[in-house]
Scaffold this motif. Structure first.
Motif, mmCIF file in Angstrom:
data_model
loop_
_atom_site.group_PDB
_atom_site.id
_atom_site.type_symbol
_atom_site.label_atom_id
_atom_site.label_comp_id
_atom_site.label_asym_id
_atom_site.label_seq_id
_atom_site.Cartn_x
_atom_site.Cartn_y
_atom_site.Cartn_z
ATOM 1 N N LEU A 272 -12.155 -8.292 -32.134
ATOM 2 C CA LEU A 272 -12.789 -7.014 -31.820
ATOM 3 C C LEU A 272 -11.779 -6.071 -31.175
ATOM 4 C CD1 LEU A 272 -15.369 -5.229 -31.372
ATOM 5 C CD2 LEU A 272 -15.613 -6.395 -29.165
ATOM 6 N N ILE A 273 -11.072 -6.553 -30.175
ATOM 7 C CA ILE A 273 -10.083 -5.741 -29.474
ATOM 8 C C ILE A 273 -8.936 -5.358 -30.403
ATOM 9 C CG2 ILE A 273 -8.459 -5.684 -27.544
ATOM 10 C CD1 ILE A 273 -11.446 -5.586 -26.781
ATOM 11 N N ARG A 274 -8.543 -6.277 -31.261
ATOM 12 C CA ARG A 274 -7.448 -6.011 -32.205
ATOM 13 C C ARG A 274 -7.706 -4.735 -33.004
ATOM 14 N NH1 ARG A 274 -6.042 -10.140 -37.249
ATOM 15 N NH2 ARG A 274 -4.728 -8.685 -38.482
ATOM 16 N N TYR A 275 -8.932 -4.563 -33.496
ATOM 17 C CA TYR A 275 -9.215 -3.407 -34.334
ATOM 18 C C TYR A 275 -9.622 -2.170 -33.537
ATOM 19 C CZ TYR A 275 -8.612 -6.677 -38.098
ATOM 20 O OH TYR A 275 -8.058 -7.607 -38.952
ATOM 21 N N LEU A 276 -10.339 -2.358 -32.440
ATOM 22 C CA LEU A 276 -10.672 -1.203 -31.613
ATOM 23 C C LEU A 276 -9.413 -0.555 -31.051
ATOM 24 C CD1 LEU A 276 -13.870 -2.255 -29.601
ATOM 25 C CD2 LEU A 276 -13.699 -0.962 -31.739
ATOM 26 N N ASN A 277 -8.387 -1.357 -30.827
ATOM 27 C CA ASN A 277 -7.139 -0.811 -30.296
ATOM 28 C C ASN A 277 -6.403 0.080 -31.292
ATOM 29 O OD1 ASN A 277 -6.721 -1.337 -27.593
ATOM 30 N ND2 ASN A 277 -6.059 -3.436 -27.941
ATOM 31 N N THR A 278 -6.896 0.145 -32.527
ATOM 32 C CA THR A 278 -6.301 1.058 -33.514
ATOM 33 C C THR A 278 -7.077 2.369 -33.602
ATOM 34 O OG1 THR A 278 -7.604 0.284 -35.413
ATOM 35 C CG2 THR A 278 -5.589 -0.936 -34.886
ATOM 36 N N TRP A 279 -8.219 2.460 -32.922
ATOM 37 C CA TRP A 279 -9.062 3.657 -33.032
ATOM 38 C C TRP A 279 -8.442 4.815 -32.256
ATOM 39 C CZ3 TRP A 279 -15.064 2.803 -32.944
ATOM 40 C CH2 TRP A 279 -15.413 1.893 -33.971
ATOM 41 N N VAL A 280 -8.345 5.967 -32.898
ATOM 42 C CA VAL A 280 -7.787 7.145 -32.246
ATOM 43 C C VAL A 280 -8.628 7.546 -31.038
ATOM 44 C CG1 VAL A 280 -9.046 8.804 -33.698
ATOM 45 C CG2 VAL A 280 -6.834 9.443 -32.700
ATOM 46 N N ALA A 281 -9.909 7.225 -31.057
ATOM 47 C CA ALA A 281 -10.803 7.573 -29.947
ATOM 48 C C ALA A 281 -10.400 6.893 -28.651
ATOM 49 C CB ALA A 281 -12.246 7.191 -30.299
ATOM 50 N N PHE A 282 -9.662 5.780 -28.755
ATOM 51 C CA PHE A 282 -9.266 5.024 -27.568
ATOM 52 C C PHE A 282 -7.761 5.119 -27.299
ATOM 53 C CE2 PHE A 282 -12.971 2.326 -29.136
ATOM 54 C CZ PHE A 282 -13.888 2.989 -28.341
ATOM 55 N N LYS A 283 -7.153 6.180 -27.809
ATOM 56 C CA LYS A 283 -5.703 6.340 -27.659
ATOM 57 C C LYS A 283 -5.361 7.562 -26.814
ATOM 58 C CE LYS A 283 -4.074 2.971 -30.285
ATOM 59 N NZ LYS A 283 -3.230 1.901 -29.725
ATOM 60 N N ASP A 284 -4.245 7.482 -26.121
ATOM 61 C CA ASP A 284 -3.662 8.610 -25.396
ATOM 62 C C ASP A 284 -2.390 9.035 -26.134
ATOM 63 O OD1 ASP A 284 -5.584 8.469 -23.343
ATOM 64 O OD2 ASP A 284 -4.412 6.970 -22.251
ATOM 65 N N PRO A 285 -1.913 10.267 -25.876
ATOM 66 C CA PRO A 285 -0.615 10.654 -26.442
ATOM 67 C C PRO A 285 0.484 9.701 -25.960
ATOM 68 C CG PRO A 285 -1.794 12.563 -25.556
ATOM 69 C CD PRO A 285 -2.536 11.344 -25.110
ATOM 70 N N PRO A 286 1.492 9.420 -26.776
ATOM 71 C CA PRO A 286 1.750 10.045 -28.082
ATOM 72 C C PRO A 286 1.038 9.359 -29.258
ATOM 73 C CG PRO A 286 3.575 8.628 -27.499
ATOM 74 C CD PRO A 286 2.638 8.584 -26.323
ATOM 75 N N GLU A 287 0.461 8.153 -29.042
ATOM 76 C CA GLU A 287 -0.198 7.459 -30.146
ATOM 77 C C GLU A 287 -1.398 8.238 -30.654
ATOM 78 O OE1 GLU A 287 0.275 4.340 -32.088
ATOM 79 O OE2 GLU A 287 2.117 5.371 -31.529
ATOM 80 N N HIS A 288 -2.167 8.844 -29.739
ATOM 81 C CA HIS A 288 -3.310 9.648 -30.163
ATOM 82 C C HIS A 288 -2.846 10.800 -31.047
ATOM 83 C CE1 HIS A 288 -6.055 13.133 -29.682
ATOM 84 N NE2 HIS A 288 -6.981 12.217 -29.845
ATOM 85 N N THR A 289 -1.778 11.477 -30.650
ATOM 86 C CA THR A 289 -1.254 12.610 -31.414
ATOM 87 C C THR A 289 -0.833 12.158 -32.810
ATOM 88 O OG1 THR A 289 -0.451 13.536 -29.328
ATOM 89 C CG2 THR A 289 0.417 14.493 -31.375
ATOM 90 N N ARG A 290 -0.133 11.025 -32.877
ATOM 91 C CA ARG A 290 0.336 10.501 -34.159
ATOM 92 C C ARG A 290 -0.829 10.175 -35.087
ATOM 93 N NH1 ARG A 290 0.341 5.046 -35.051
ATOM 94 N NH2 ARG A 290 1.183 4.438 -37.068
ATOM 95 N N LEU A 291 -1.811 9.407 -34.595
ATOM 96 C CA LEU A 291 -2.925 8.981 -35.435
ATOM 97 C C LEU A 291 -3.796 10.161 -35.858
ATOM 98 C CD1 LEU A 291 -3.998 5.680 -33.640
ATOM 99 C CD2 LEU A 291 -3.030 5.879 -35.939
ATOM 100 N N ARG A 292 -4.064 11.065 -34.930
ATOM 101 C CA ARG A 292 -4.920 12.201 -35.265
ATOM 102 C C ARG A 292 -4.255 13.082 -36.327
ATOM 103 N NH1 ARG A 292 -9.466 14.427 -32.559
ATOM 104 N NH2 ARG A 292 -9.832 16.613 -33.105
ATOM 105 N N LYS A 293 -2.945 13.278 -36.206
ATOM 106 C CA LYS A 293 -2.221 14.074 -37.197
ATOM 107 C C LYS A 293 -2.331 13.441 -38.588
ATOM 108 C CE LYS A 293 2.435 15.803 -38.278
ATOM 109 N NZ LYS A 293 3.858 15.839 -37.841
ATOM 110 N N LEU A 294 -2.174 12.124 -38.659
ATOM 111 C CA LEU A 294 -2.274 11.440 -39.940
ATOM 112 C C LEU A 294 -3.692 11.514 -40.498
ATOM 113 C CD1 LEU A 294 -0.092 8.286 -39.164
ATOM 114 C CD2 LEU A 294 0.486 10.142 -40.746
#
Length: 412
Positions: free
Chosen positions: A87-109
């Motif tokens: 569960l954690i493995r996949y939730l950790n890929t969600w843009v909703a649970f990310k901060d920059p710079p990972e959030h910025t990268r995923l949201r842009k894609l």
């Protein structure tokens, strides 16, 4: 987590596990707004923020982290980590649970595949799906509006976007419901971790198989387009493609189901407003915004304090959880005139239902489109629809807000 928090003023108490509070949280949350705008809730082991300006500030402030998954998992002992590892493995890929710079990268894609043109292209699918569902209901005298209309419509639309067969809808809904117990911070479900893990494993396996199929036979769907992002700079990993597909599915139907269900219930409960909308269909856009504010599908959002600081004289320590109460903010008398009045002509209507700042919901345009088409058609095609119960129990989740079932009568 901090302990020994200062007690709230006498008579001020919030228990998110109380069903009466789950059904109608605004009265107690308004008490918090007035007397304890930063409230330590022992049941949640976190702060509850209720005022509009404070909620808005937290949502746009980099001092509050959207990543509530990693710290939670790392704080668990090994025997508690193992049962929710996937569960954690996949939730950790969600843009909703990310901060920059990972959030910025995923949201842009994600924005390269979930474009305004993509949303506009779904209008025909939405309209046809609405027509199909209503045609099945016109001759029924009583039915559950959620299971027969509010759930299948957004599910049909998001399945079409993902290129998945409608025949898989029930399985996907079952897995999504199990994951929702964890994501939605259910307060009364002791098996929520086991069930959420079970749902995540099944859904991940399903999307992994869908990926294998598209590698052999690419289509014109979101999964195929996400796969293409494995070949660009800042490429998505396979786990990120799976996780993002899960997020599209989860966010693409859960929020909109609740928007449509809550919206129709609000209109049927306010016949003068319903009639005003029937008399002037051009009010549908404004009506959707008021539905989103009045009884919106987003009850709360969760953040973690990054850096210790004070708010209203209360000290928030790094690492503590903060629950920003979206629907309470949308009923704050400091931000809205007569906020408990349902008014489909309300303007301005700067609600926070789709979040605010960098995490503003990417799916908002699609949710609005589905709500506009669906509610307009339901009122026109089922003009004698009435509620078949005096009250409804809302789901045990602070994050989403909606009911599991909503029996209605359809008079001839």
């Amino acid at each position: 987590m901090a302990t020994g928090k200062a007690s709230a003023p006498a008579g001020v108490h919030y228990d998110p596990r109380d069903q009466a509070t789950i059904n109608d949280p605004i009265p107690v949350l308004r008490t918090l707004q007035d007397h304890a705008p930063v409230y330590w809730c022992e049941a949640l082991r976190g702060w509850v923020i209720t005022r509009y300006d404070d909620v808005k500030a937290v949502l746009r402030n980099d001092d509050f982290s959207a990543d509530r998954i990693t710290p939670f998992y790392e704080a668990q002992p090994p025997e508690r980590q193992a049962p929710i590892q996937q569960l954690i493995r996949y939730l950790n890929t969600w843009v909703a649970f990310k901060d920059p710079p990972e959030h910025t990268r995923l949201r842009k894609l994600m924005k390269t595949v979930f474009t305004p043109e993509t949303v506009a292209g779904q209008r025909g699918v939405v309209e046809k799906s609405v027509q199909r569902l209503i045609a099945r209901l016109e001759d029924q005298r009583e039915f559950d509006f959620i299971s027969e209309f509010a759930f299948p419509l957004p599910a049909m639309v998001i399945l079409d976007l993902l290129g998945l067969p409608e025949a898989d809808m029930d399985d996907l809904k079952n897995w999504s419901n199990k994951m929702q117990l964890f994501i939605g911070s259910a307060t009364t479900s002791p098996q929520k971790y086991d069930l959420a893990e079970e749902g995540a494993i099944a859904m991940a396996a399903y999307f992994r198989e869908a990926i294998r199929e598209r590698e052999q036979h690419p289509g014109n769907d979101l999964i195929t387009h996400l796969l293409a992002l494995r070949e660009v700079d800042d490429a998505l990993t396979e786990d990120e493609v799976i996780g993002t597909s899960m997020l599209f599915l989860f966010g693409g139907h859960e929020t909109t189901t609740n928007l449509i269900g809550n919206g129709v219930r609000a209109l049927l409960s306010h016949p003068a407003q319903k009639q005003q909308l029937l008399d002037d269909p051009a009010l549908i856009d404004s009506a959707i915004e008021e539905i989103l504010r009045y009884d919106g599908p987003t009850g709360a959002s969760v953040r973690l304090v990054k850096h210790s600081h004070s708010m209203h004289g209360v000290h928030l320590e790094a690492g503590e959880r903060v629950f920003v109460m979206i629907n309470a903010a949308n009923h704050d008398q400091r931000a809205f005139t007569d906020p408990d009045r349902f008014d489909i002509t309300r303007s301005p209507n700067l609600h926070l239902t789709f979040n605010f700042g960098p995490h503003f919901c990417m799916g908002a345009p699609l949710a609005r489109l589905e709500g506009q088409v669906a509610i307009d058609e339901v009122l026109r095609r089922l003009p004698n629809l009435t509620l078949a119960a005096d009250s409804y129990d809302y789901m045990d989740t602070m994050i989403m807000r909606g009911v599991r079932s909503m029996p209605v009568r359809n008079a001839p």
